[in-house]
Design an enzyme around this catalytic site. Structure first.
Site, PDB file in Angstrom:
ATOM      1  N   ARG A  84       0.831  -1.147  -0.013  1.00  0.00           N
ATOM      2  CA  ARG A  84       0.239   0.102   0.047  1.00  0.00           C
ATOM      3  C   ARG A  84       0.346   1.085   0.021  1.00  0.00           C
ATOM      4  NH1 ARG A  84      -4.243  -2.622  -1.985  1.00  0.00           N
ATOM      5  NH2 ARG A  84      -3.901  -4.845  -0.116  1.00  0.00           N
ATOM      6  N   LYS A 130       0.808  -8.787  13.832  1.00  0.00           N
ATOM      7  CA  LYS A 130      -0.645  -9.058  12.864  1.00  0.00           C
ATOM      8  C   LYS A 130      -0.137 -11.126  13.236  1.00  0.00           C
ATOM      9  CE  LYS A 130      -2.221  -9.102   8.582  1.00  0.00           C
ATOM     10  NZ  LYS A 130      -2.243  -8.307   7.225  1.00  0.00           N
ATOM     11  N   GLU A 143      -5.438 -12.453   7.905  1.00  0.00           N
ATOM     12  CA  GLU A 143      -4.912 -12.676   6.546  1.00  0.00           C
ATOM     13  C   GLU A 143      -3.726 -13.657   6.080  1.00  0.00           C
ATOM     14  OE1 GLU A 143      -4.866  -8.570   5.951  1.00  0.00           O
ATOM     15  OE2 GLU A 143      -6.777  -8.325   5.497  1.00  0.00           O
ATOM     16  N   LYS A 147      -6.972  -0.750  14.602  1.00  0.00           N
ATOM     17  CA  LYS A 147      -7.364   0.255  13.878  1.00  0.00           C
ATOM     18  C   LYS A 147      -9.131   1.620  13.939  1.00  0.00           C
ATOM     19  CE  LYS A 147      -5.849  -2.405   9.696  1.00  0.00           C
ATOM     20  NZ  LYS A 147      -6.219  -2.616   8.596  1.00  0.00           N
ATOM     21  N   ASP A 151     -11.802  -1.668   7.641  1.00  0.00           N
ATOM     22  CA  ASP A 151     -10.295  -1.533   7.116  1.00  0.00           C
ATOM     23  C   ASP A 151     -10.142  -0.161   6.800  1.00  0.00           C
ATOM     24  OD1 ASP A 151      -8.017  -1.729   6.992  1.00  0.00           O
ATOM     25  OD2 ASP A 151      -8.347  -3.237   5.167  1.00  0.00           O
ATOM     26  N   GLU A 187      -4.551   3.966   0.781  1.00  0.00           N
ATOM     27  CA  GLU A 187      -5.306   2.975   0.643  1.00  0.00           C
ATOM     28  C   GLU A 187      -6.394   3.020  -0.010  1.00  0.00           C
ATOM     29  OE1 GLU A 187      -5.105  -0.708   3.108  1.00  0.00           O
ATOM     30  OE2 GLU A 187      -5.942  -1.981   1.589  1.00  0.00           O
TER      31      GLU A 187
HETATM   32  O1  GCW Z   1      -5.184  -2.768   4.745  1.00  0.00           O
HETATM   33  C1  GCW Z   1      -5.256  -4.412   4.368  1.00  0.00           C
HETATM   34  C2  GCW Z   1      -4.643  -3.967   3.850  1.00  0.00           C
HETATM   35  C3  GCW Z   1      -3.668  -4.871   3.757  1.00  0.00           C
HETATM   36  C4  GCW Z   1      -2.782  -4.554   5.239  1.00  0.00           C
HETATM   37  C5  GCW Z   1      -4.102  -5.147   5.643  1.00  0.00           C
HETATM   38  C6  GCW Z   1      -3.163  -5.072   7.273  1.00  0.00           C
HETATM   39  C7  GCW Z   1      -0.651  -4.747   5.935  1.00  0.00           C
HETATM   40  O2  GCW Z   1      -5.078  -4.449   2.470  1.00  0.00           O
HETATM   41  O3  GCW Z   1      -2.653  -4.919   2.631  1.00  0.00           O
HETATM   42  O4  GCW Z   1      -2.052  -5.927   5.489  1.00  0.00           O
HETATM   43  O5  GCW Z   1      -5.051  -4.377   5.907  1.00  0.00           O
HETATM   44  O6  GCW Z   1      -3.887  -4.466   7.682  1.00  0.00           O
HETATM   45  O7  GCW Z   1      -2.687  -5.333   8.364  1.00  0.00           O
END
Ligand code: GCW
Length: 622
Positions: free
Chosen positions: A96, A216, A220, A288, A293, A321
């Site tokens: 990103r 993390k 994902e 976050k 997101d 992003e």
């Molecule tokens: O916003 C999303 C993004 C991913 C990112 C993920 C995260 C680093 O699309 O690219 O990975 O969040 O925050 O872990």
């Protein structure tokens, strides 16, 4: 700490006229270690900065660059941790990242230019009040912890230290098995815990003031404690124990969304709220700002207010992003200001910002995106600052901008309204995640990817059909996400009559002809917002034209071109969304579209997650 504010100041002195500037370290009267006081003696034109620490003296001295600060005052940071998160990979790509390649060199000896760049980077951070940086991507390579890489981290730490900036690293939870040769990375396994303890020792031998780890986990595809039937707390506490003897911290991310609940917006809370109070005292949970997101607008994550026993870090995204990458002008301080105004903040002890920095000449791709880096630091320092004051400060201090008294209000207007225009032309009244697959540039409300997770697709979020649109998150008839909020918010969000209009389709699925208090229907309101977003960009272009001459011609032209791209993109967004939703609902957009669905649906930009699409590429596709 070897801070040298005098040296930094003497390199380029602020405008104020003082015969002497004294820096005095004195603990008396201060409770915050980074606080400072400035006292001015107007008779002999002398100014004294007093602070309990070298760090505070540095902030006091650098504050003199901000207009109007050469007067008696005291200031202190409201958050202990004010940190950038670089999503930089060891191969130089930036996830990103839209301003070129990573500024960090992992492979060859540092050049003079790189050392000078790192010094400038550090000074810019210190001027904004930032005191930490995570050098690598949260999707972390285990190789980051190899000794040769740690030696480079130590070199970088040595450069940043005089500016009061600590380095931290993102770590891959499976490192003990991937690079350590162990059979498992189970956090309750003794050898695994020992591996991390030894690693911590190795790191602190190189970097005595190393900040700690950002993790993390189980998100994902990243490994984590849940792979071994353990909890996030088990994982975080094991790392915390390894860092504790050296004063290090663990920043454990709550960006998780395993499909345990059909509503993605509920998942992080569902997983983390039960762990409240179960973390060691050197763990912070990093959340976050919103529950999904980094959308152009989200309500705050219910974990703020939902974790009362755990110190939290609010994670913001400086890189755009979801706000048009480095092509769109979106001054983000109003978005962050909104978050800080609305979210319960008692437990927020730190603020992290996903950096928008790369090796482009201006470091941020869009020249005006430098303001977002600065504004992030200022709001992390004091979340009560106003975005319009921050932008004025930034503009006055920015050497490549020269705005006179009549231009400044115009410039501020353009900047302060820019984010709302983006919300309007992308996803007004609570719509969210209508982005193109993968790269997230441009609209794709129609997107279908066979086999993809449903909650990665726009249709999951808009739920448009012939009757209505929006995600029902009410307790009464929907996912029940409203119940995760403190009662006053829950009640307000639950009822479409009291739900703020800006979050309406976030919390409610409503008929196309549902009437808003203004008398407009949902369809009419959507049309008005999309049109207003496009008009807003046209107005920003006009303002920029009026400001010609306020900067160097190349920078002027660069911004002018980016605004033109933004204008074309805004039209693309409006047409894409209104044509698509109009087609489903059998309603007509209020204005004639410039593009048809048949033109738009087949367009594929063919870009990855590491690049900003060029004007040429975009123009060739539409
Ligand atoms: O916003 C999303 C993004 C991913 C990112 C993920 C995260 C680093 O699309 O690219 O990975 O969040 O925050 O872990």
């Amino acid at each position: 700490m070897a801070l040298n504010a005098v040296e930094i100041l003497s390199n380029s002195s602020p405008d104020y006229y003082f015969n002497t500037i004294k820096l005095i370290e004195n603990k008396k009267g201060f409770s915050n270690p980074e606080a400072y006081t400035i006292t001015v003696d107007s008779l002999d034109h002398s100014l004294t900065v007093t602070s309990p620490s070298g760090q505070g003296l540095l902030y006091g001295a650098l504050s003199l660059y901000r207009p109007g600060n050469g007067k008696n005052h005291t200031d202190y940071p409201r958050n202990e941790i004010r940190i950038l998160n670089h999503w930089d990979n060891l191969d130089g790509t930036i996830e990103r990242g839209y301003a070129g390649k990573s500024i960090w060199n992992w492979d060859t000896p540092l050049t003079e230019d790189q050392i000078s760049l790192y010094n400038k980077y550090a000074l810019a951070n210190a001027m904004a009040g930032i005191n930490g940086t995570v050098l690598n991507n949260v999707n972390a390579s285990p190789n980051m912890l190899n000794h040769d890489k740690l030696e480079r981290v130590a070199e970088i730490a040595d450069i940043l230290r005089p500016y009061g900036i600590k380095v931290y690293l993102s770590v891959n939870f499976a490192s003990p098995s991937v690079i350590g040769g162990l059979e498992t990375a189970d956090p309750l396994n003794k050898e695994v815990a020992k591996w991390w303890k030894d690693k911590a020792k190795e790191i602190y031998a190189l970097i005595p003031d190393f900040g700690g780890f950002l993790v993390k986990a189980n998100s994902e595809g990243q490994p984590g404690p849940c792979d071994f039937g353990r909890t996030h707390a088990d994982g975080a506490n094991m790392l915390a124990k390894a860092l504790k003897p050296f004063g290090g911290k663990v920043m454990w991310r709550a960006f998780v969304y395993s499909p345990s609940d059909p509503d993605r917006a509920k998942q992080a809370y569902a997983e983390f709220n039960p762990l409240d109070g179960k973390f060691d005292d050197n763990v912070l949970v990093q959340v976050k700002n919103g529950p999904v997101d980094f959308q152009p607008r989200e309500p705050f994550s219910p974990l703020f207010g939902g974790m009362t026993e755990t110190p939290l870090i609010a994670e913001l995204q400086i890189t755009q992003e979801y706000l048009g990458h480095a092509n769109h002008l979106a001054y983000l301080a109003p978005m962050w200001e909104e978050f800080f105004e609305e979210a319960p903040s008692d437990n927020i002890k730190g603020v992290a910002g996903v950096a928008n920095i790369g090796d482009n000449e201006n470091l941020t791709g869009h020249p005006l995106a430098q303001a977002n880096w600065y504004a992030f630091g200022r709001l992390a320092w004091n979340p009560q600052l106003k975005s319009e004051d921050i932008i004025e400060e930034w503009a006055e201090m920015t050497p490549w901008l020269n705005l006179d008294e009549t231009q400044m209000p115009e410039f501020k207007k353009m900047m302060c309204e820019s984010r709302e225009h983006v919300v309007d032309y992308m996803m007004p009244i609570g719509l969210h995640h209508q982005f193109a697959w993968g790269h997230h540039y441009g609209p794709q409300p129609w997107c279908e990817i066979p086999g993809a997770r449903a909650d990665w697709l726009p249709k999951y979020y808009h739920k448009a059909d012939k009757n209505g649109i929006g995600f029902d998150r009410t307790v009464a008839t929907g996912s029940g996400a409203t119940a995760q909020y403190p009662e006053s918010f829950a009640n307000q969000f639950e009822n479409p009559k009291t739900c703020p209009e800006k979050y309406l389709l976030w919390f409610h699925h409503l008929d196309w002809n549902y009437k808003l208090p203004s008398g407009e229907t949902i369809w009419e309101s959507l049309n008005r917002h999309y049109d207003s977003g496009v008009d807003g960009v046209a107005e920003m272009r006009k303002i920029w034209q009026n400001l010609e001459g306020c900067t160097d011609p190349d920078i002027y032209k660069d911004i002018e071109n980016r605004l033109l791209t933004q204008h074309k993109d805004a039209i693309w967004w409006r047409d894409g969304c209104l044509e698509y939703f109009g087609n489903i609902s059998n309603l007509k957009p209020s204005k004639l579209s410039m593009h048809t669905l048949e033109d738009m649906i087949p367009v594929e930009l063919g870009i990855d997650n590491y690049t900003n699409p060029s004007k040429e590429l975009l123009d060739s596709k539409r």
